[in-house]
Design a protein around this motif. Structure first.
Motif, short mmCIF file in Angstrom:
data_model
loop_
_atom_site.label_atom_id
_atom_site.label_comp_id
_atom_site.label_asym_id
_atom_site.label_seq_id
_atom_site.Cartn_x
_atom_site.Cartn_y
_atom_site.Cartn_z
N THR A 1 0.82 -1.21 0.00
CA THR A 1 0.00 0.00 0.00
C THR A 1 0.85 1.25 0.00
O THR A 1 0.42 2.28 -0.48
N ALA A 2 2.08 1.17 0.52
CA ALA A 2 2.97 2.33 0.47
C ALA A 2 3.28 2.68 -0.97
O ALA A 2 3.45 3.84 -1.32
N THR A 3 3.34 1.70 -1.83
CA THR A 3 3.55 1.93 -3.26
C THR A 3 2.23 2.19 -3.96
O THR A 3 2.15 3.04 -4.83
N GLY A 4 1.19 1.46 -3.58
CA GLY A 4 -0.10 1.56 -4.26
C GLY A 4 -0.79 2.89 -4.11
O GLY A 4 -1.38 3.39 -5.07
N ARG A 5 -0.72 3.48 -2.95
CA ARG A 5 -1.43 4.75 -2.75
C ARG A 5 -0.90 5.87 -3.64
O ARG A 5 -1.70 6.55 -4.27
N PRO A 6 0.42 6.09 -3.71
CA PRO A 6 0.88 7.14 -4.62
C PRO A 6 0.55 6.85 -6.09
O PRO A 6 0.21 7.76 -6.84
N ILE A 7 0.64 5.60 -6.48
CA ILE A 7 0.31 5.25 -7.87
C ILE A 7 -1.17 5.50 -8.13
O ILE A 7 -1.54 6.02 -9.18
N CYS A 8 -2.01 5.15 -7.16
CA CYS A 8 -3.45 5.37 -7.33
C CYS A 8 -3.79 6.86 -7.34
O CYS A 8 -4.85 7.24 -7.81
N TRP A 9 -2.90 7.73 -6.85
CA TRP A 9 -3.11 9.18 -6.92
C TRP A 9 -2.54 9.71 -8.23
O TRP A 9 -3.19 10.52 -8.90
N CYS A 10 -1.32 9.29 -8.58
CA CYS A 10 -0.64 9.86 -9.75
C CYS A 10 -1.28 9.48 -11.07
O CYS A 10 -1.36 10.30 -11.98
N ARG A 11 -1.71 8.26 -11.20
CA ARG A 11 -2.27 7.82 -12.47
C ARG A 11 -3.54 8.59 -12.85
O ARG A 11 -3.66 9.06 -13.99
N PRO A 12 -4.50 8.79 -11.94
CA PRO A 12 -5.66 9.60 -12.32
C PRO A 12 -5.30 11.06 -12.60
O PRO A 12 -5.90 11.71 -13.45
N ALA A 13 -4.30 11.59 -11.87
CA ALA A 13 -3.87 12.96 -12.14
C ALA A 13 -3.30 13.07 -13.54
O ALA A 13 -3.60 14.02 -14.28
N ALA A 14 -2.48 12.10 -13.94
CA ALA A 14 -1.90 12.11 -15.28
C ALA A 14 -2.98 11.95 -16.35
O ALA A 14 -2.94 12.59 -17.40
N GLU A 15 -3.97 11.12 -16.07
CA GLU A 15 -5.07 10.93 -17.04
C GLU A 15 -5.88 12.20 -17.18
O GLU A 15 -6.31 12.55 -18.28
N ALA A 16 -6.07 12.93 -16.10
CA ALA A 16 -6.85 14.16 -16.16
C ALA A 16 -6.13 15.25 -16.93
O ALA A 16 -6.77 16.16 -17.47
N LEU A 17 -4.82 15.15 -17.01
CA LEU A 17 -4.04 16.15 -17.73
C LEU A 17 -3.84 15.79 -19.20
O LEU A 17 -4.09 16.61 -20.08
N SER A 18 -3.38 14.57 -19.47
CA SER A 18 -3.02 14.28 -20.85
C SER A 18 -2.96 12.81 -21.20
O SER A 18 -3.22 12.45 -22.34
N ARG A 19 -2.57 11.96 -20.32
CA ARG A 19 -2.26 10.58 -20.66
C ARG A 19 -3.49 9.74 -20.97
O ARG A 19 -4.53 9.89 -20.35
N PRO A 20 -3.35 8.81 -21.94
CA PRO A 20 -4.48 7.93 -22.28
C PRO A 20 -4.50 6.70 -21.37
O PRO A 20 -4.10 5.62 -21.75
#
Length: 168
Positions: A12-31
């Motif tokens: 979860t120490a790894t999962g939580r940041p990934i679960c935050w960063c991936r949606p942020a990246a999708e909201a900006l530009s990433r498919p």
């Protein structure tokens, strides 16, 4: 209890940041499809499903708000796998409904990044956008994560308890 089952260990120490960063990246530009990663992560660590779901929602909202601000300043981020037809549809929805048009996003297949960019170009206010996005994105994000956590929890075998006669 092992770290992966406790919901507080390395997974979860790894999962939580990934679960935050991936949606942020999708909201900006990433498919990307952040809900898919979220569901898998929550299935892997069911006890952390609520925290990861809320983190994913926070990441999505932060990325969306940044997308609105950047578009309002004239910055055009790459938007792979989007079309002019999608942008036209979002412009039409925003003209009719304003920021609450984002509630259509989870159901019409148009990426969230298109809504953020078009909202910024149309002059939608940050507070109005944030409130509408929290409502529109909140239910699908939370339910995806919690469903993943439910599946993961249901697939886990309860620990076996062996009594004194179990080895005979």
């Amino acid at each position: 209890m092992s770290p992966s089952l406790s919901g507080t260990g390395a997974h979860t120490a790894t999962g939580r940041p990934i679960c935050w960063c991936r949606p942020a990246a999708e909201a900006l530009s990433r498919p990307l499809m952040p809900e898919l990663l979220l569901a898998v992560a929550c299935a892997a660590v069911p006890r952390a499903a609520l925290k990861m779901s809320l983190g994913a929602l926070a990441g999505s909202l932060a990325g969306g708000l940044l997308a609105v601000q950047l578009a309002a300043m004239g910055v055009q981020l790459p938007a792979p796998l989007t079309t002019e037809r999608m942008r036209a549809e979002v412009r039409h929805e925003l003209a009719l409904e304003g920021a609450p048009a984002v509630r259509h996003q989870p159901w019409n297949g148009i990426p969230f990044k298109v809504y953020g960019a078009e909202a910024g170009r149309s002059g939608t206010g940050a507070a109005e956008w944030l409130a509408a996005s929290a409502t529109g994105r909140g239910a699908p994000t939370r339910s995806g994560g919690l469903r993943g956590g439910g599946v993961g929890g249901g697939l886990r075998r309860p620990p076996r308890r062996y009594g004194p006669g179990a080895w005979a």
